[in-house]
Design a protein around this motif. Structure first.
Motif, PDB file in Angstrom:
ATOM      1  N   ALA A   8       0.810  -1.220   0.000  1.00 13.01           N
ATOM      2  CA  ALA A   8       0.000   0.000   0.000  1.00 13.01           C
ATOM      3  C   ALA A   8       0.840   1.265   0.000  1.00 13.01           C
ATOM      4  N   ALA A   9       2.002   1.228   0.647  1.00  8.54           N
ATOM      5  CA  ALA A   9       2.832   2.440   0.745  1.00  8.54           C
ATOM      6  C   ALA A   9       4.298   2.035   0.706  1.00  8.54           C
ATOM      7  N   VAL A  10       4.729   1.541  -0.428  1.00  4.84           N
ATOM      8  CA  VAL A  10       6.111   1.081  -0.580  1.00  4.84           C
ATOM      9  C   VAL A  10       7.067   2.266  -0.480  1.00  4.84           C
ATOM     10  N   LYS A  11       8.140   2.099   0.304  1.00  5.33           N
ATOM     11  CA  LYS A  11       9.124   3.166   0.475  1.00  5.33           C
ATOM     12  C   LYS A  11      10.534   2.631   0.269  1.00  5.33           C
ATOM     13  N   ASN A  12      11.427   3.527  -0.101  1.00  4.14           N
ATOM     14  CA  ASN A  12      12.821   3.168  -0.293  1.00  4.14           C
ATOM     15  C   ASN A  12      13.557   3.188   1.041  1.00  4.14           C
ATOM     16  N   ILE A  13      14.390   2.180   1.261  1.00  2.25           N
ATOM     17  CA  ILE A  13      15.122   2.049   2.521  1.00  2.25           C
ATOM     18  C   ILE A  13      16.563   2.508   2.321  1.00  2.25           C
ATOM     19  N   TYR A  14      16.992   3.450   3.163  1.00  3.31           N
ATOM     20  CA  TYR A  14      18.380   3.906   3.172  1.00  3.31           C
ATOM     21  C   TYR A  14      18.987   3.646   4.548  1.00  3.31           C
ATOM     22  N   LEU A  15      20.259   3.254   4.566  1.00 10.70           N
ATOM     23  CA  LEU A  15      20.967   2.958   5.809  1.00 10.70           C
ATOM     24  C   LEU A  15      22.274   3.740   5.862  1.00 10.70           C
ATOM     25  N   TYR A  16      22.692   4.059   7.093  1.00  9.48           N
ATOM     26  CA  TYR A  16      23.957   4.771   7.273  1.00  9.48           C
ATOM     27  C   TYR A  16      24.722   4.159   8.442  1.00  9.48           C
ATOM     28  N   PRO A  17      25.833   3.451   8.182  1.00  9.09           N
ATOM     29  CA  PRO A  17      26.636   2.861   9.267  1.00  9.09           C
ATOM     30  C   PRO A  17      27.321   3.953  10.090  1.00  9.09           C
ATOM     31  N   LEU A  18      27.299   3.776  11.398  1.00  9.15           N
ATOM     32  CA  LEU A  18      27.934   4.718  12.315  1.00  9.15           C
ATOM     33  C   LEU A  18      29.243   4.176  12.875  1.00  9.15           C
ATOM     34  N   SER A  19      29.535   2.937  12.521  1.00 13.54           N
ATOM     35  CA  SER A  19      30.743   2.284  13.014  1.00 13.54           C
ATOM     36  C   SER A  19      31.296   1.388  11.915  1.00 13.54           C
TER      37      SER A  19
END
Length: 296
Positions: free
Chosen positions: A275-286
């Motif tokens: 119903a509400a597909v979204k793009n996933i973004y990730l950012y490593p902090l370590s």
């Protein structure tokens, strides 16, 4: 009580006996508010943060899910609480649209993230978000930190930012991390979600958004550690491709890992798939983020 399956509460498996105890407490103390019930149950089961503080917000939301499923019957929601946080956020001239601000980034630098810490600041933050973000204001799930984005030159407010507890399960994210369900339950709270990001519509400054994300990656982990006793090793966010291209996240070196199924974190019965597909973004902090997330 009929046999019902429950997902863990913040990584802790919930047993039928615990559900029975929760139901008994709710039935025995009908005059307690929902927050008071949450505090009582957190004390009973020692649902606490590493700092020793109770997980009241998460517990209240868990109780409300049980209430929605007809497993318990909570007292009526405190009207004052609801109106202040979701249903009736006021509109004042403080959040009126301002004259267009179109300057070079250096004219606003240094940028500041000023954490929201008192009721007056929260109310103002809610109002800005509800009025100028396309999704409005919605109560976030679990732990949360909110910020005003400001210029260090004169304190001009440029936008609002929020980090909160991560999504329980996202296939693309979990595959990218490479953890099992057991490890996800154990280490999920080492992830935090950039659940709201608003640059005021009258602020038109090139590279501002990506600069804020870079600043947040340096600032928020320490604040989260101080508030919740746990340092995050990964940030996540969801971008609605119908409204935004994710350019600022890409410019700030966030990694696109796939799409959601569109269920949303509160859809437990697959009724809203796609119903509400979204793009996933990730950012490593370590540098060792994957090792920390997959260690048993």
């Amino acid at each position: 009580m009929r046999s019902i399956s429950f997902e863990p509460f913040c990584g802790d498996q919930i047993s039928p006996d615990q559900i029975n105890e929760i139901a008994a407490i709710v039935a025995t103390f009908p005059k307690l508010t929902r927050t008071e019930l949450a505090n009582t149950i957190c004390e009973l089961f020692s649902w606490k943060r590493p700092t020793g503080k109770l997980k009241t917000v998460e517990c209240r939301q868990f109780l409300e899910r049980l209430n929605d499923r007809g497993i318990i019957k909570l007292p009526a929601c405190n009207i004052q609480f609801v109106s202040q946080t979701k249903l009736n956020i006021g509109r004042t001239r403080r959040t009126d649209r301002q004259s267009t601000l179109s300057v070079k980034l250096c004219e606003l630098s240094p940028l500041l993230l000023n954490r929201v810490q008192n009721r007056a600041q929260r109310q103002l933050w809610y109002e800005y978000m509800d009025r100028h973000h396309y999704l409005g204001y919605q109560i976030p799930f679990g732990a949360q930190l909110r910020y005003f984005i400001q210029s260090g030159i004169d304190g001009t407010r440029l936008g609002c930012l929020q980090y909160s507890s991560p999504a329980w399960r996202m296939t693309a994210r979990d595959r990218w991390i490479g953890w099992s369900d057991e490890l996800r339950r154990k280490n999920l709270q080492k992830i935090i979600s950039n659940s709201r990001f608003l640059i005021f519509p009258w602020v038109q400054v090139k590279n501002l958004a990506s600069s804020i994300l870079s600043l947040a990656a340096k600032t928020v982990p320490n604040d989260w550690l101080g508030c919740y006793g746990r340092r995050p090793v990964l940030m996540e966010t969801l971008v609605d491709g119908k409204h935004y291209s994710g350019t600022c996240y890409k410019a700030a070196n966030w990694v696109f890992v796939g799409e959601t199924t569109g269920r949303g974190r509160m859809d437990r019965q697959n009724k809203r798939m796609g119903a509400a597909v979204k793009n996933i973004y990730l950012y490593p902090l370590s540098k060792k983020f994957r090792q920390e997330l997959t260690q048993s």
